[in-house]
Enzyme design. Structure first.
Site, short mmCIF file in Angstrom:
data_model
loop_
_atom_site.label_atom_id
_atom_site.label_comp_id
_atom_site.label_asym_id
_atom_site.label_seq_id
_atom_site.Cartn_x
_atom_site.Cartn_y
_atom_site.Cartn_z
N ASP A 75 -48.80 -68.01 -17.74
CA ASP A 75 -49.48 -68.78 -17.11
C ASP A 75 -49.16 -69.78 -18.09
O ASP A 75 -49.26 -70.05 -18.73
CB ASP A 75 -51.30 -68.36 -17.50
N ASP A 106 -43.78 -73.04 -24.06
CA ASP A 106 -44.96 -72.68 -24.55
C ASP A 106 -45.49 -71.73 -22.95
O ASP A 106 -46.12 -72.88 -22.34
CB ASP A 106 -46.08 -73.63 -24.43
N GLU A 139 -54.30 -66.28 -21.06
CA GLU A 139 -54.77 -67.00 -22.39
C GLU A 139 -54.70 -68.93 -21.97
O GLU A 139 -55.75 -69.50 -23.44
CB GLU A 139 -52.40 -67.01 -22.74
N GLU A 168 -45.80 -67.29 -28.63
CA GLU A 168 -46.07 -68.37 -29.34
C GLU A 168 -45.02 -69.17 -30.10
O GLU A 168 -44.14 -68.75 -30.90
CB GLU A 168 -47.78 -68.26 -29.48
#
Length: 386
Positions: A75, A106, A139, A168
């Site tokens: 997401d 990201d 997330e 990440e």
């Protein structure tokens, strides 16, 4: 599946395929399907785990230990004004060696790099144990039905993960300059002071909640939570909004509200901080006679993966691949590592995060390819030392 028949994944092509799925939280829009197809082709058993309206995926290849897991999220945050982007945020355009798109950093680029690294490792028969993926679509949002629920389910079933890399964008200025080995906890609190509305000229007929709220906030703001914790900065309390919503100039309001956030190190737990806030509000209520209610949401406690073979191995692998030894850091916000730490040691290693959540989020194609090489060395080093 034999090593000879294992397909080799192109990390840039997979990143672009993922970006083209506009998976703004909580929508999936087919992003998890793209990933599942790639992993199935590599011989992974893929298990879709949907909680409420959130798509999650746990995939594993192998049944023996150790089990090295990669965790991440498909997401992404909203794009902002699409007109402000130099190309469509979900077009995944490459210009002058730079890939543009929401999620490029990201963290769809990180996911694709690990998938590609796995494909190389499998083709070279470098994995004597098991590999797994824990991927969520929740997330960037409330994170209530994503990694947290998957971890709870896997633990209840007895699944064992021995170590986890979260993809990440941990790098600060250049690829591999930083890994994240811990994060501070986060607590949100909503405060409501209930008063009695009245005319400003007759304060004896009313009960003004505004000064009561102001005094409480001042006391909370003046309190020193701690002086820091090894590897962590001091905890901080920030007042994020004060709301009365009174359009009149001659009316004492009926209620006053505020919200605050505390980012806290391992000196505290969320429960301990909630108890302290409740006690402070109780004192203010007793002194003022006005009802004060608090609502809390702790999205995760602080955690730290201490020095040891896991961190050393990842640092060695990064240094061996790109000649740079990453600093172990606890800076930044929260991540899903806070949930995974209940199962195993966890750290974060990924792309440079300079453009995440920005207009024209972007990553050099060469950086995705370099991260693929780093990840492959991490995998090989982990199993060599297991």
């Amino acid at each position: 599946m034999s090593a000879a028949s294992t397909p080799v994944i192109d990390p840039v092509a997979l990143t672009r395929d993922l970006i083209r799925k506009p998976s703004v939280t909580p929508a999936d829009e087919g992003a998890m399907d793209v990933l599942e197809r790639a992993l199935t082709a590599l011989g992974f058993h893929c298990r879709r785990m949907k909680f409420e309206n959130i798509e999650n995926l746990y995939a594993r290849r192998g049944t023996t230990s150790p089990n090295l897991c990669f965790a991440g999220h498909t997401d992404v945050v909203p794009t902002g004004s699409t007109e402000a982007w130099s190309s469509g945020p979900f077009e995944a355009e490459v210009r002058d060696g730079i890939l543009y798109g929401r999620g490029a950093v990201d963290m769809k680029g990180g996911i694709a790099a690990w998938v590609a690294a796995v494909s190389h490792s499998l083709a070279a028969s470098e994995v004597p144990g098991s590999l797994s993926f824990l991927i969520t679509g929740d997330e960037e949002g409330p994170a209530l039905h994503g990694t947290k629920r998957v971890v709870e389910t896997l633990m209840a079933e007895g699944e064992v993960i021995d170590a986890c890399i979260v993809g990440e964008p941990s790098s600060s200025q250049v690829l591999g300059d930083m890994i994240k080995v811990g994060r501070r906890g986060s607590l949100n609190t909503w405060i409501t002071v209930q008063g009695k509305q009245g005319h400003v000229a007759y304060p004896d007929r009313a009960a003004n909640p505004a000064p009561v709220l102001a005094k409480l906030l001042a006391a909370l703001d003046a309190h020193t939570l701690d002086e820091g914790y090894p590897e962590f900065p001091p905890s901080n309390l920030e007042i994020t909004t004060i709301d009365i919503g009174n359009p009149a100039t001659n009316v004492i309001p009926a209620e006053a509200k505020a919200r605050l956030n505390i980012r806290f190190n391992p000196t505290h737990t969320g429960d301990e901080l909630m108890a302290w806030l409740n006690a402070m509000a109780g004192e203010a209520q007793a002194a003022s006679g006005l009802q004060i209610t608090l609502e809390h949401l702790c999205s995760g406690n602080a955690f730290l993966t201490g020095p040891g073979p896991f961190i050393d191995g990842v640092q060695d692998a990064v240094e061996a691949t790109i000649g740079r030894r990453p600093v172990a850091s606890t800076t930044g916000g929260t991540s899903d590592a806070r949930f995974i730490r209940a199962m195993c040691p966890v750290l974060e290693l990924g792309l440079v995060g300079q453009t995440m959540h920005q207009i024209d989020e972007r990553v050099p194609v060469a950086e995705i390819e370099a991260l693929t090489g780093v990840y492959r060395t991490v995998i090989r080093t982990y199993f060599d030392r297991a």
